[in-house]
Design an enzyme around this catalytic site. Structure first.
Site, PDB file in Angstrom:
ATOM      1  N   HIS A  55      46.292 -12.239  21.930  1.00  0.00           N
ATOM      2  CA  HIS A  55      46.681 -11.118  21.447  1.00  0.00           C
ATOM      3  C   HIS A  55      47.412  -9.825  22.322  1.00  0.00           C
ATOM      4  O   HIS A  55      46.994  -9.781  23.180  1.00  0.00           O
ATOM      5  CB  HIS A  55      45.726 -10.567  20.368  1.00  0.00           C
ATOM      6  CG  HIS A  55      44.490  -9.833  21.100  1.00  0.00           C
ATOM      7  ND1 HIS A  55      44.528  -8.430  21.508  1.00  0.00           N
ATOM      8  CD2 HIS A  55      43.349 -10.436  21.734  1.00  0.00           C
ATOM      9  CE1 HIS A  55      43.541  -8.128  22.276  1.00  0.00           C
ATOM     10  NE2 HIS A  55      42.462  -9.359  22.146  1.00  0.00           N
ATOM     11  N   ASP A  73      42.033  -7.054  28.278  1.00  0.00           N
ATOM     12  CA  ASP A  73      41.996  -7.459  26.951  1.00  0.00           C
ATOM     13  C   ASP A  73      42.944  -6.803  26.273  1.00  0.00           C
ATOM     14  O   ASP A  73      43.104  -5.631  25.784  1.00  0.00           O
ATOM     15  CB  ASP A  73      40.515  -6.665  26.557  1.00  0.00           C
ATOM     16  CG  ASP A  73      40.273  -7.196  25.058  1.00  0.00           C
ATOM     17  OD1 ASP A  73      41.232  -8.151  24.385  1.00  0.00           O
ATOM     18  OD2 ASP A  73      39.352  -6.773  24.259  1.00  0.00           O
ATOM     19  N   GLU A 112      44.764  -8.006  16.464  1.00  0.00           N
ATOM     20  CA  GLU A 112      43.411  -8.635  16.742  1.00  0.00           C
ATOM     21  C   GLU A 112      42.256  -7.657  16.541  1.00  0.00           C
ATOM     22  O   GLU A 112      41.446  -8.030  15.714  1.00  0.00           O
ATOM     23  CB  GLU A 112      43.650  -9.316  17.821  1.00  0.00           C
ATOM     24  CG  GLU A 112      42.322 -10.536  17.987  1.00  0.00           C
ATOM     25  CD  GLU A 112      41.164  -9.948  18.722  1.00  0.00           C
ATOM     26  OE1 GLU A 112      40.135 -10.763  18.907  1.00  0.00           O
ATOM     27  OE2 GLU A 112      41.204  -8.733  19.232  1.00  0.00           O
ATOM     28  N   GLU A 113      42.312  -6.603  17.322  1.00  0.00           N
ATOM     29  CA  GLU A 113      41.437  -5.638  17.593  1.00  0.00           C
ATOM     30  C   GLU A 113      40.916  -4.856  16.117  1.00  0.00           C
ATOM     31  O   GLU A 113      39.995  -4.540  15.921  1.00  0.00           O
ATOM     32  CB  GLU A 113      41.814  -4.532  18.619  1.00  0.00           C
ATOM     33  CG  GLU A 113      41.971  -5.271  19.777  1.00  0.00           C
ATOM     34  CD  GLU A 113      40.557  -5.899  20.601  1.00  0.00           C
ATOM     35  OE1 GLU A 113      39.552  -5.747  20.098  1.00  0.00           O
ATOM     36  OE2 GLU A 113      41.098  -6.155  21.825  1.00  0.00           O
ATOM     37  N   ASP A 159      42.273 -15.002  25.403  1.00  0.00           N
ATOM     38  CA  ASP A 159      41.654 -13.605  25.044  1.00  0.00           C
ATOM     39  C   ASP A 159      40.791 -13.139  25.917  1.00  0.00           C
ATOM     40  O   ASP A 159      39.371 -13.394  26.152  1.00  0.00           O
ATOM     41  CB  ASP A 159      41.210 -13.415  23.666  1.00  0.00           C
ATOM     42  CG  ASP A 159      40.853 -11.907  23.187  1.00  0.00           C
ATOM     43  OD1 ASP A 159      41.014 -11.085  23.971  1.00  0.00           O
ATOM     44  OD2 ASP A 159      40.302 -11.838  22.319  1.00  0.00           O
ATOM     45  N   HIS A 170      37.187  -2.440  26.400  1.00  0.00           N
ATOM     46  CA  HIS A 170      37.448  -1.413  25.395  1.00  0.00           C
ATOM     47  C   HIS A 170      37.433   0.021  25.714  1.00  0.00           C
ATOM     48  O   HIS A 170      36.878   0.710  24.830  1.00  0.00           O
ATOM     49  CB  HIS A 170      36.653  -1.882  23.927  1.00  0.00           C
ATOM     50  CG  HIS A 170      37.040  -3.153  23.334  1.00  0.00           C
ATOM     51  ND1 HIS A 170      36.577  -3.446  22.117  1.00  0.00           N
ATOM     52  CD2 HIS A 170      37.930  -4.148  23.659  1.00  0.00           C
ATOM     53  CE1 HIS A 170      37.165  -4.537  21.564  1.00  0.00           C
ATOM     54  NE2 HIS A 170      38.009  -5.081  22.546  1.00  0.00           N
TER      55      HIS A 170
HETATM   56 ZN   LIG Z   1      40.637  -9.310  22.951  1.00  0.00          ZN
END
Ligand SMILES: [Zn+2]
Length: 268
Positions: free
Chosen positions: A10, A22, A58-59, A87, A188
């Site tokens: 992603h 990420d 994706e998130e 990922d 994140h």
């Molecule tokens: Zn991810």
């Protein structure tokens, strides 16, 4: 031929930060794989074409991969040989996690993936085994872009370097790094920037990703030998399956995409 290996990562990040680990790492890895594969000029030697896909959103709940898989016809979906997903490959306090396709990790729920996923897991573990590098199974719970693929019974697998989870003493003894600290303490967050990387991790996991892709695309025998390839579900079957699952979850008063660890985000 005609049976493609779909390799995905992603491209989006969460709004909180730039998302370098990420999932800049997975995206960069598959882009480099595509460039190198072209350079090798081995298209004609491949038993199966490789299709690289960069998913969006994706998130936001696997929106890109769900749309991709749903938008294919039953015939097109049945021509997907395997899905490999990458990922997070460069977590600073990394572990070489392999998606638990065979459901061997009973502490993780031990849920096996669709037929063929165990064979894909083995491609990865054999690769690292031959290099005398340890691997650890990680939950195959559909929390990344392979989720929509396995829903249709498409075999899948992949690698993961760890997110908000804490490295155990045992893992630190095997892999180095810091026990009791998160695999990625910037997961994140705004600090998931260009400094939030283990280059060693991305190198090791990236090599494994490239190996598995070529191995599965090139192998004459394929993942199944003489045994038949698993049957991919039709859209109607998946629709009925989702409806049935929803009924069960509603009875239990739970949401439709239940996760093992409740409070956490539903996707990686
Ligand atoms: Zn991810």
């Amino acid at each position: 031929p005609g049976q493609a290996v779909v390799v995905g990562a992603h491209l989006d990040s969460v709004a909180e930060g730039p998302g370098i680990n990420d999932n800049g790492t997975g995206s960069a890895a598959i882009l480099e794989m595509a460039l190198q594969l072209r350079k090798l000029k081995i298209d004609k030697k491949l038993q199966r074409p490789v299709r690289f896909v960069f998913f969006g959103a994706e998130e936001a709940g696997l929106l890109g991969s769900q749309h991709y898989v749903d938008s294919l016809s039953d015939l097109q979906r049945s021509r997907i040989y395997a899905n490999l997903n990458f990922d997070m490959l460069g977590s600073p306090n990394y572990v070489r996690f392999v998606y638990d396709g065979n459901g061997s990790a009973t502490d993780l729920g031990g849920e096996a993936g669709p037929a063929g996923s165990a064979q894909i897991e083995k491609v990865f573990t054999n690769y690292y085994g031959a290099k005398k590098l340890a691997t650890t199974p990680t939950a195959f719970d559909g929390r990344s872009d392979y989720g929509p693929f396995i829903e249709y019974g498409i075999p899948a697998g992949g690698l993961f370097s760890g997110a908000e989870g804490l490295k155990t003493e045992e893992e630190a003894a095997t892999y180095g790094g810091t026990a009791g600290a998160a695999y990625d303490s910037c997961y994140h967050q705004a600090c998931d920037d260009i400094s939030n990387l283990s280059t060693q991790g991305i190198s090791e996991l990236g090599d494994g990703a490239a190996y598995a892709t070529i191995r599965i695309a090139q192998s004459k025998l394929g993942l199944y030998g003489d045994a038949p390839k698993p049957t991919i579900k039709t859209k109607a079957q998946v629709k009925a399956q989702k409806k049935a699952q929803m009924k069960v979850l509603q009875k239990q008063g739970r949401s439709t995409r239940a996760t093992a660890d409740g409070e956490h985000a539903l996707t990686r």
